[in-house]
Design a protein around this motif. Structure first.
Motif, PDB file in Angstrom:
ATOM      1  N   CYS A 119       0.877  -1.107  -0.026  1.00 48.58           N
ATOM      2  CA  CYS A 119       0.032  -0.081  -0.053  1.00 48.58           C
ATOM      3  C   CYS A 119       0.810   1.269  -0.057  1.00 48.58           C
ATOM      4  O   CYS A 119       0.425   2.145   0.223  1.00 48.58           O
ATOM      5  CB  CYS A 119      -0.831  -0.127   1.199  1.00 48.58           C
ATOM      6  SG  CYS A 119      -2.115  -1.422   1.389  1.00 48.58           S
ATOM      7  N   GLY A 120       2.216   1.200  -0.333  1.00 50.50           N
ATOM      8  CA  GLY A 120       3.044   2.275  -0.472  1.00 50.50           C
ATOM      9  C   GLY A 120       4.230   2.507   0.710  1.00 50.50           C
ATOM     10  O   GLY A 120       4.790   3.603   0.570  1.00 50.50           O
ATOM     11  N   ASN A 121       4.053   1.473   1.619  1.00 52.24           N
ATOM     12  CA  ASN A 121       5.021   1.530   2.762  1.00 52.24           C
ATOM     13  C   ASN A 121       6.061   0.497   2.981  1.00 52.24           C
ATOM     14  O   ASN A 121       5.507  -0.581   2.312  1.00 52.24           O
ATOM     15  CB  ASN A 121       4.385   1.851   3.860  1.00 52.24           C
ATOM     16  CG  ASN A 121       3.188   2.969   4.004  1.00 52.24           C
ATOM     17  OD1 ASN A 121       3.609   4.161   4.128  1.00 52.24           O
ATOM     18  ND2 ASN A 121       1.864   2.571   3.980  1.00 52.24           N
ATOM     19  N   LEU A 122       7.069   0.660   3.607  1.00 54.76           N
ATOM     20  CA  LEU A 122       7.943  -0.398   4.154  1.00 54.76           C
ATOM     21  C   LEU A 122       7.785  -0.301   5.575  1.00 54.76           C
ATOM     22  O   LEU A 122       7.551   0.707   6.294  1.00 54.76           O
ATOM     23  CB  LEU A 122       9.198  -0.159   4.012  1.00 54.76           C
ATOM     24  CG  LEU A 122       9.636   0.051   2.220  1.00 54.76           C
ATOM     25  CD1 LEU A 122      11.321   0.554   2.233  1.00 54.76           C
ATOM     26  CD2 LEU A 122       9.503  -1.258   1.594  1.00 54.76           C
ATOM     27  N   ILE A 123       7.640  -1.795   6.086  1.00 51.31           N
ATOM     28  CA  ILE A 123       7.216  -1.931   7.521  1.00 51.31           C
ATOM     29  C   ILE A 123       8.437  -2.830   8.061  1.00 51.31           C
ATOM     30  O   ILE A 123       8.558  -3.820   7.548  1.00 51.31           O
ATOM     31  CB  ILE A 123       5.957  -2.531   7.876  1.00 51.31           C
ATOM     32  CG1 ILE A 123       4.777  -1.731   7.152  1.00 51.31           C
ATOM     33  CG2 ILE A 123       5.604  -2.886   9.233  1.00 51.31           C
ATOM     34  CD1 ILE A 123       4.557  -0.381   7.735  1.00 51.31           C
ATOM     35  N   GLN A 124       8.768  -2.492   9.173  1.00 49.65           N
ATOM     36  CA  GLN A 124       9.984  -3.203   9.758  1.00 49.65           C
ATOM     37  C   GLN A 124       9.304  -4.070  10.754  1.00 49.65           C
ATOM     38  O   GLN A 124       8.471  -3.466  11.547  1.00 49.65           O
ATOM     39  CB  GLN A 124      11.106  -2.326  10.294  1.00 49.65           C
ATOM     40  CG  GLN A 124      12.276  -2.831  10.939  1.00 49.65           C
ATOM     41  CD  GLN A 124      13.320  -2.254  11.426  1.00 49.65           C
ATOM     42  OE1 GLN A 124      13.096  -1.509  12.278  1.00 49.65           O
ATOM     43  NE2 GLN A 124      14.540  -2.183  10.746  1.00 49.65           N
ATOM     44  N   ILE A 125       9.781  -5.309  11.016  1.00 52.81           N
ATOM     45  CA  ILE A 125       9.177  -6.202  12.166  1.00 52.81           C
ATOM     46  C   ILE A 125      10.822  -6.490  12.758  1.00 52.81           C
ATOM     47  O   ILE A 125      11.775  -6.611  12.544  1.00 52.81           O
ATOM     48  CB  ILE A 125       8.544  -7.444  11.560  1.00 52.81           C
ATOM     49  CG1 ILE A 125       9.471  -8.345  10.692  1.00 52.81           C
ATOM     50  CG2 ILE A 125       7.466  -7.229  10.942  1.00 52.81           C
ATOM     51  CD1 ILE A 125       8.778  -9.588  10.405  1.00 52.81           C
ATOM     52  N   ALA A 126      10.477  -6.602  14.192  1.00 48.09           N
ATOM     53  CA  ALA A 126      11.623  -6.828  15.005  1.00 48.09           C
ATOM     54  C   ALA A 126      11.282  -7.373  16.190  1.00 48.09           C
ATOM     55  O   ALA A 126      10.150  -7.506  16.864  1.00 48.09           O
ATOM     56  CB  ALA A 126      12.121  -5.262  15.506  1.00 48.09           C
ATOM     57  N   THR A 127      12.272  -8.226  16.566  1.00 51.16           N
ATOM     58  CA  THR A 127      12.036  -8.986  17.868  1.00 51.16           C
ATOM     59  C   THR A 127      12.840  -8.122  19.009  1.00 51.16           C
ATOM     60  O   THR A 127      14.106  -7.911  18.841  1.00 51.16           O
ATOM     61  CB  THR A 127      12.869 -10.482  17.758  1.00 51.16           C
ATOM     62  OG1 THR A 127      12.453 -11.064  16.840  1.00 51.16           O
ATOM     63  CG2 THR A 127      12.868 -11.236  18.971  1.00 51.16           C
ATOM     64  N   PRO A 128      12.123  -7.835  20.035  1.00 52.11           N
ATOM     65  CA  PRO A 128      12.626  -6.931  20.978  1.00 52.11           C
ATOM     66  C   PRO A 128      13.911  -7.797  21.647  1.00 52.11           C
ATOM     67  O   PRO A 128      13.881  -8.933  21.891  1.00 52.11           O
ATOM     68  CB  PRO A 128      11.675  -6.683  21.796  1.00 52.11           C
ATOM     69  CG  PRO A 128      10.359  -6.811  21.019  1.00 52.11           C
ATOM     70  CD  PRO A 128      10.705  -8.079  20.055  1.00 52.11           C
ATOM     71  N   PRO A 129      14.883  -7.165  22.029  1.00 50.45           N
ATOM     72  CA  PRO A 129      15.812  -7.553  23.064  1.00 50.45           C
ATOM     73  C   PRO A 129      15.205  -8.293  24.417  1.00 50.45           C
ATOM     74  O   PRO A 129      14.366  -7.768  24.694  1.00 50.45           O
ATOM     75  CB  PRO A 129      16.880  -6.499  23.445  1.00 50.45           C
ATOM     76  CG  PRO A 129      16.222  -5.052  23.082  1.00 50.45           C
ATOM     77  CD  PRO A 129      14.984  -5.479  22.320  1.00 50.45           C
TER      78      PRO A 129
END
Length: 130
Positions: A119-129
């Motif tokens: 939809c026009g965006n880059l999304i980051q996924i992350a595993t928190p420390p």
């Protein structure tokens, strides 16, 4: 003070609702018509239905479109979502056809990956420390 609402600018609200609910797994919270074509459309985590809402906001304003498109061109994610295990979520989403611009990458105590939300965006996924 706490975060109640934030937004992502999207090209198509119906397409965004499908991606954010059917692919990413969020649930629709509000869907209220605004004007002739737009909606106040929010999603939340199923784990926190009373938590922060993500507004799937139309990217009609030229400044919003320029901002969003520049971030994408530079490879910068607009938002970050926490997941329990980036590698597991990466595999699940790849299996659903999601395109990633960054595979899971360890960055010190955090592992991240970046996806295209269609939809026009880059999304980051992350595993928190831990």
């Amino acid at each position: 003070m706490k975060i109640h609402l934030t937004s992502v600018f999207v090209d198509d609200q119906a397409k965004a609702l499908h991606f954010y609910t059917e692919i990413l797994g969020f649930v629709k919270k509000h869907d209220v018509p605004v004007g002739e074509t737009d909606r106040w459309l929010t999603v939340v985590s199923p784990d926190e239905p009373g938590g922060p809402e993500l507004l799937l906001e139309p990217a009609a304003h030229p400044a919003a479109r320029t901002y969003r498109d520049t971030l994408v061109a530079d490879g910068i994610p607009l938002a970050q979502f926490a997941v329990d295990d980036v590698q597991v979520e990466y595999e699940r989403l790849r299996g659903l056809g999601v395109r990633f611009t960054q595979e899971p990458t360890a960055m010190g105590p955090v592992t991240t990956a970046v996806l295209d939300d269609t939809c026009g965006n880059l999304i980051q996924i992350a595993t928190p420390p831990q």
